[in-house]
Design a protein around this motif. Structure first.
Motif, mmCIF file in Angstrom:
data_model
loop_
_atom_site.group_PDB
_atom_site.id
_atom_site.type_symbol
_atom_site.label_atom_id
_atom_site.label_comp_id
_atom_site.label_asym_id
_atom_site.label_seq_id
_atom_site.Cartn_x
_atom_site.Cartn_y
_atom_site.Cartn_z
ATOM 1 N N ALA A 289 39.084 38.149 47.459
ATOM 2 C CA ALA A 289 40.426 38.627 47.126
ATOM 3 C C ALA A 289 40.759 39.894 47.899
ATOM 4 O O ALA A 289 41.873 40.076 48.366
ATOM 5 N N THR B 234 32.239 41.281 42.023
ATOM 6 C CA THR B 234 32.380 42.237 43.110
ATOM 7 C C THR B 234 30.993 42.471 43.670
ATOM 8 O O THR B 234 30.049 42.698 42.906
ATOM 9 N N ALA C 286 38.056 36.469 44.030
ATOM 10 C CA ALA C 286 39.064 36.037 43.059
ATOM 11 C C ALA C 286 38.366 35.558 41.790
ATOM 12 O O ALA C 286 37.184 35.254 41.800
ATOM 13 N N ARG C 287 39.123 35.498 40.720
ATOM 14 C CA ARG C 287 38.591 35.004 39.457
ATOM 15 C C ARG C 287 38.269 33.513 39.610
ATOM 16 O O ARG C 287 39.038 32.754 40.205
ATOM 17 N N THR C 288 37.132 33.105 39.062
ATOM 18 C CA THR C 288 36.744 31.694 39.193
ATOM 19 C C THR C 288 37.400 30.868 38.097
ATOM 20 O O THR C 288 37.873 31.407 37.098
ATOM 21 N N ARG D 25 35.567 42.020 46.772
ATOM 22 C CA ARG D 25 36.007 41.514 45.466
ATOM 23 C C ARG D 25 36.440 40.067 45.609
ATOM 24 O O ARG D 25 37.261 39.737 46.459
ATOM 25 N N PRO E 239 35.641 32.112 32.864
ATOM 26 C CA PRO E 239 35.909 32.639 34.214
ATOM 27 C C PRO E 239 35.034 33.862 34.527
ATOM 28 O O PRO E 239 34.699 34.641 33.627
ATOM 29 N N TRP E 240 34.736 33.999 35.809
ATOM 30 C CA TRP E 240 33.936 35.126 36.288
ATOM 31 C C TRP E 240 34.705 35.835 37.392
ATOM 32 O O TRP E 240 35.361 35.195 38.212
ATOM 33 N N ARG E 241 34.573 37.172 37.414
ATOM 34 C CA ARG E 241 35.113 37.913 38.541
ATOM 35 C C ARG E 241 33.965 38.743 39.113
ATOM 36 O O ARG E 241 33.394 39.579 38.418
ATOM 37 N N ASP F 286 29.582 43.416 38.755
ATOM 38 C CA ASP F 286 29.646 44.268 39.942
ATOM 39 C C ASP F 286 28.204 44.543 40.367
ATOM 40 O O ASP F 286 27.446 45.191 39.644
ATOM 41 N N GLU G 74 33.014 40.173 34.054
ATOM 42 C CA GLU G 74 33.222 40.878 35.316
ATOM 43 C C GLU G 74 31.883 41.443 35.731
ATOM 44 O O GLU G 74 31.246 42.157 34.957
#
Ligand SMILES: [Zn+2]
Length: 888
Positions: A195, A179, A210-212, A208, A175-177, A49, A47
Motif C-alpha cells: 500500500a 507492516t 494493504a489489508r488482506t 505497509r 483480515p490482517w494488515r 508490525d 495489525e
C-alpha cells in the motif's frame, strides 16, 4: 516477569474449565490450555508490525489484535512459541491497562489483567521478539542464495505462533494488515499488495501492505530479500497480476512457471465459477524446504526452488509435469483452503485431498497428452499399498495432540482422499459434482467449513446416501479388497459374485472387521461387445446379475475406468481371461490399473508373486510407456527382499531378457524428436535394468557418462543424471569418491549437488561409505543437504546396514543437527528391513526415544508393521519366487 496473584489465578482456572483438564493443584498457578485456545475470546482483526533483517538471526515486532470477548476475562491465552513478549496492554474503549505476561509453556502465552475485561470489544497490544531459524523451515527462517540472505515464512500448520502471539487456529479467519521494516535495498512481499513505502532511519524502510481478505494465521506469509521479479502478465476474470519472485539473478529460470501459472489459474476459475479471490498472485521461491515442497499462502504461494526454477537447457517433460501438478494443486487451494478454510485440523484431508484431486483434474483437461487419468490410477495403487497398514490413519482422524496435526499431512490425506473423491465424482456424475463444489464454495466464501458441510452440499446435488457412503471411507481406516467370481451356470443368467473385506497383508496384527459402502463399477464383454454397470456395494457380499442377452462374458473387469478406491482380486481364471492377448478390450487406465494393483496385491500377499511376474513379462515389451512402467513396478517389487541370494543371477537375467531390449534402445540420454512419454519412461526403466538387472552395457555407459559429466555438465540429461552418478558410485572406488566429494562442494546448482550427495551415499566399500556418512557430522555441507547421503544409503540394500549402524551410533548428534520438523519421522529409517533381528533392533532403539519426541509414535508403529508384513511375505512367497526365477 511478575508472578500472578491469587484471585487472577482462580479466575484463570475457572475460565479454562472445560477447555483443559486442570489437575487439582492447578489453582495456585495458571495452567495453559492443552491443545486449543478457550472459546472465550476471538480475534476480529490483526495489525502486525515486524522488523525483519535477513542478515540477522532475531526479529522484533508488535501486534495489535481486535478482540471480541464473550465473558469477563482476567486472563487471556494466545498461542506463542519461542517468543519473548516484553510488554502488553489491553484497551477497552478509552480505558487502557497494562497486561502481565504469564508464561504458557511451549505453545501459549497468557495476558493477565488486574481489572477484568468486560465482554465485548477490546484491543490487545503486545511487543515481542523472536528467533529467525537457520535450519528449520518453520515460523520465520532465513536462507542464503548466492551471497545474499533472504527471510521467508512457513506457518502451516501451527507455526504462525513463532512469528507473533496470535489465535493460531484455522477457524479464526480475519483480515490482517502487515507492516514490514526491512533493509532499504530489499524487496518485501506478503499476501496483499504494497500500500505504501516510507524510508526509516538506519538504512531501513517501512513497507505497509494493504489489508488482506479474512485469513487464518496459517496462510499469512511474507518474504524479504534482494529478489528479482518476473512479470508473468495478467490472467482470469479480474485480470489478476501474476509474478514470480526469485532469488537475485535467476529470473531466466522461471520461464516455464511464468508461462503456465496464468492458464492454470484460468482453468481453475472456469471450474469453480468464482473469479480468483485475491488481488494478485505471487509465486515465491524458497531455496530449501524441509518436509514440504510448496505452500498455498493466500496470494503468495511459496515453492521449493527445484520445483519453480530450472535452467532453460534442462527444462525436461519431467520438470514441466512436476511444476504444473504442484502449481495446479497450490493454485486450487486459493479457492479450496484459502477462500473456504477448514474449521479444524481433523479436516486436513478436505484441503489436501481436494487440491490433489482438483490439481490432477485441471491438468487432465489442460494437457491431455500427459495421460493424467493413467497417472492417477498408478498413484492410487501406490496409495492403497500404504493404506494396508493397520497403523495407517483414517482420512479423518481425531486430533488429540500436536503430533496428530503433523501426522495428518500424509498420503492418506493427499492420495487416498483424492482417490475417494474421484470415485464419488464418477458415481455422482462430473456435472453434479461440480455444481456441489461451486455451491459449497459460494456458501462458505471467506469463511470456514467442515467435511459435513462439503458432503451435505454434494448430497444436495448428487442424491441421498452419498454422505453416508462417503463417510465409510472417511471414518474407517484401511482399504477394501473386492473378490470377484463370474458365474455362468447353464440355464441361468450370468452373474458376478462380489465380496468385500479389509485388505490385510499377511503378518498384519488383528484389525476390526470393516464394511464400506463402495460405488463399484464393472465392465464385461466378449468379442466386439462390452457393457458397464454400477452398483453401491454396502453389504459384505452380493450377487449381481449381468444384464446381458449375449451369454456368458469372456472377461469381466471389477473396477471400470479404475476409478474405485479398492483393489480387485479375480478368482479362478478370471484374471487370465481379462489380460489375455494384452487385454485389448480395456482402456489404457484400465490396463495400467490391473497391472498396478497386481504389484500392490503381490506386496500384500494376496496374489502369488510367481503369477504376477509371469504377467509382468507379458507386458514388458508393450508399446505404451505407462504399461511398461506398471510391468516394471511388478518386476521390481521382489528386488529388495524376495529374491533369494542363489537366484540373484537368474533374476538379473530375467530382467535383461524382458526389459533390457527397450532400455538399451532408449539409452541414458534423450534423443531428438522423442515424445514426452518416452522421455518420462526413461529414468524408471533404465534405473531398473541397470541396477536390478545389472545390465553390463548400461552400467559401463553410466560410469563413462558420470566421469564425462565431472568435466562437462551437458554429458548427461538431467532426468537420468542422478541415477547415472549413483550407479557409477555403486561400482566406484576411492578414486571416484575423491572426485565426487570436492565436486559436490564446488557446485552452485542445488539439484546437481543433491544428485551428487545421493550418489556419495552409494559407495559399496564400507570404508568409503563410513567416510561419506561422517560428512553429516561436519559442516562441510548444510545438514539439510548432507542428510541426503544417509537417506540414500538407507534406501539401498548393500549400504543399508552400515548406514543403520551409523544412524544409531550418532543418533543424538544427528537429531540435534537436523531440522526440527524432520524429527517426527525419524523412526521411518528402520522400515525397509525385513528380518526379525532388525525388527527387534529397530523397536529396542526407538522404544524409549519416541516418548520424548512429539509425533514419532505413529511413524514407529508404521515402520514396525511394515517390517512384520515383509517378514511374513518373505516366508510365504520366497519359495515360489525362487522356483519362478530358476527358469532364467
Ligand atoms: Zn496442499
Amino acid at each position: 516477569m511478575r508472578k500472578l496473584f491469587g484471585a487472577l489465578a482462580v479466575a484463570a482456572a475457572a475460565s479454562l474449565a472445560g477447555e483443559a483438564r486442570l489437575p487439582a493443584s492447578a489453582a495456585s498457578a495458571p495452567v495453559p490450555p492443552k491443545l486449543r485456545l478457550p472459546a472465550t475470546a476471538r480475534p476480529t482483526a490483526y495489525e502486525v508490525d515486524l522488523t525483519i533483517i535477513p542478515e540477522k538471526e532475531t526479529f522484533s515486532g508488535a501486534i495489535d489484535i481486535d478482540l471480541e470477548l464473550t465473558e469477563p476475562t482476567s486472563l487471556l491465552w494466545l498461542n506463542a512459541t519461542e517468543l519473548t513478549v516484553t510488554e502488553a496492554s489491553l484497551t477497552e474503549g478509552k480505558r487502557r491497562q497494562t497486561a502481565q505476561i504469564v508464561p504458557g509453556g511451549d505453545d501459549f502465552v497468557g495476558f493477565g489483567f488486574r481489572r477484568s475485561a468486560a465482554p465485548g470489544r477490546a484491543r490487545l497490544h503486545a511487543v515481542f521478539s523472536g528467533k529467525v531459524s537457520n535450519t528449520n523451515t518453520t515460523g520465520i527462517f532465513r536462507q542464503k542464495a548466492g551471497e545474499d540472505w533472504y527471510a521467508f515464512t512457513q506457518f502451516e500448520a501451527i507455526d504462525a505462533r513463532r512469528a507473533f502471539p496470535c489465535f493460531d487456529e484455522p477457524s479464526d479467519k480475519v483480515p490482517w494488515r502487515l507492516t514490514l521494516r526491512v533493509p532499504k535495498q530489499d524487496l518485501a512481499v506478503s499476501n496483499a499488495p504494497v500500500a505504501s513505502e516510507e524510508p526509516l532511519a538506519g538504512d531501513l524502510k517501512a513497507v505497509r501492505f494493504a489489508r488482506t481478505s479474512p485469513l487464518p494465521s496459517y496462510l499469512v506469509a511474507f518474504g524479504v530479500g534482494p529478489f528479482d521479479i518476473v512479470d508473468a502478465g495478467r490472467a482470469g476474470k479480474n485480470a489478476t497480476p501474476i509474478r514470480m519472485i526469485v532469488p537475485r539473478g535467476r529470473g531466466n529460470e522461471a520461464r516455464y512457471a511464468a508461462q503456465t501459472t496464468g492458464p492454470l489459474l484460468e482453468a481453475l476459475e472456469g471450474y469453480f465459477g468464482i473469479p480468483y479471490p485475491y488481488a494478485k498472485l505471487d509465486n515465491l521461491v524458497i531455496p530449501q524446504t524441509v518436509r514440504f515442497g510448496a505452500m498455498e499462502n493466500a496470494a503468495l504461494v511459496t515453492y521449493n526452488e527445484t520445483i519453480e526454477l530450472v535452467k532453460p537447457e534442462e527444462e525436461t517433460p519431467l520438470f514441466r509435469l512436476r511444476w504444473a501438478s504442484i502449481c495446479a494443486h497450490e493454485t486450487a487451494h486459493q479457492w479450496f483452503g484459502d477462500l473456504v478454510t477448514l474449521a479444524w485440523w481433523n479436516d486436513t484431508w478436505l484441503n489436501e485431498s481436494f487440491a490433489t484431486w482438483m490439481g490432477s483434474k485441471t491438468l487432465e483437461k489442460w494437457k491431455p497428452e500427459w495421460d493424467i487419468p493413467v497417472r492417477r490410477v498408478a498413484s492410487r495403487s501406490e496409495t492403497i499399498e500404504g493404506d494396508t497398514l493397520v497403523s495407517a490413519r483414517k482420512i479423518r482422524q481425531p486430533i488429540e495432540s500436536k503430533g496428530d496435526i503433523d501426522n495428518a499431512f500424509d498420503d492418506i490425506s493427499y492420495g487416498k482422499g483424492s482417490a475417494v473423491l474421484s470415485m464419488f465424482e464418477s458415481w455422482v456424475g462430473a456435472e453434479k459434482f461440480q455444481k456441489g463444489v461451486r455451491r459449497y464454495l459460494a456458501a462458505h466464501a471467506h469463511g470456514n467449513a467442515t467435511a459435513e458441510d462439503f458432503l451435505s452440499t454434494l448430497e444436495a446435488e448428487g442424491g441421498t446416501g452419498l454422505a453416508k457412503a462417503f463417510s465409510t471411507f472417511l471414518d474407517q481406516a484401511g482399504v477394501p479388497v473386492l473378490n470377484l467370481r463370474l458365474s455362468c451356470a447353464s440355464g441361468q443368467a450370468p452373474s458376478l459374485l462380489v465380496s468385500q473385506r479389509r485388505l490385510l497383508p499377511k503378518g498384519s496384527p488383528p484389525a476390526a472387521a470393516a464394511v464400506w459402502s463402495i460405488p463399484v463399477c464393472v465392465r464385461y464383454g466378449a468379442g466386439e461387445w462390452s457393457e458397464r454397470s454400477c452398483e453401491l456395494l454396502a453389504a459384505p457380499e452380493a450377487r449381481w446379475p449381468l444384464f446381458s442377452t449375449r451369454g456368458c462374458p469372456a472377461w469381466a473387469l471389477g473396477n471400470a475406468g479404475e476409478l474405485g478406491y479398492y483393489a480387485a482380486v479375480y478368482e479362478g481364471d478370471l484374471l487370465g481371461k481379462l489380460l489375455a492377448g494384452g487385454a485389448p478390450a480395456l482402456t489404457l487406465p484400465e490396463r495400467v490399473g490391473v497391472l498396478q494393483d497386481l504389484a500392490t496385491l503381490g506386496n500384500a500377499g494376496q496374489v502369488s508373486w510367481a503369477n504376477a511376474l509371469a504377467i509382468a513379462l507379458e507386458f514388458a515389451g508393450d508399446g505404451n510407456p505407462h504399461v511398461v512402467s506398471a510391468a516394471v513396478r511388478i518386476a521390481s517389487g521382489i528386488d529388495d527382499h524376495l529374491v533369494p541370494d542363489d537366484r540373484r543371477v537368474h533374476y538379473e537375467r530375467f530382467i535383461r531378457r524382458y526389459f533390457g531390449p527397450r532400455a538399451r534402445q532408449l539409452g541414458w540420454n534423450p534423443k531428438p524428436g522423442e515424445d514426452e512419454e518416452t522421455q518420462l519412461l526413461r529414468p524408471t526403466l533404465l534405473r531398473f535394468v541397470a541396477r536390478a538387472g545389472r545390465d553390463p552395457e548400461l552400467r559401463a555407459e553410466a560410469r563413462r557418462l558420470a566421469l564425462a559429466w565431472l568435466e562437462d555438465p551437458k554429458a548427461t540429461g538431467p532426468d537420468t543424471r542422478g541415477t547415472v552418478l549413483a550407479l557409477a558410485a555403486e561400482q566406484g572406488d576411492r578414486a571416484l569418491f575423491e572426485r565426487y566429494r570436492p565436486k559436490a562442494k564446488s557446485l552452485s546448482d542445488r539439484r546437481d549437488r543433491n544428485r551428487l550427495l545421493w550418489a556419495i551415499g552409494r559407495f559399496h566399500d564400507p570404508t568409503l561409505e563410513r567416510e561419506a556418512l561422517q560428512i553429516l557430522l561436519t559442516d562441510e555441507f548444510d545438514i539439510r543437504e548432507s542428510l541426503t547421503i544417509l537417506w540414500s544409503a538407507l534406501g539401498h540394500p548393500p549400504t543399508r546396514e552400515v548406514a543403520w549402524q551409523f544412524f544409531k551410533a550418532n543418533f543424538d548428534s544427528l537429531l540435534s543437527r537436523m531440522p526440527q520438523e524432520m524429527r517426527a519421522t525419524v523412526p521411518w529409517v528402520g522400515r525397509d528391513f525385513c528380518d526379525p533381528e532388525h525388527r527387534a533392533d529397530v523397536e529396542d532403539f526407538f522404544k524409549e526415544r519416541v516418548r520424548k519426541l512429539e509425533g514419532t509414535q505413529r511413524p514407529l508403529a508404521e515402520a514396525l508393521e511394515a517390517i512384520d508384513q515383509c517378514v511374513a511375505l518373505k516366508a510365504d512367497q520366497q519359495g515360489a519366487v525362487s522356483d519362478f526365477l530358476s527358469k532364467y
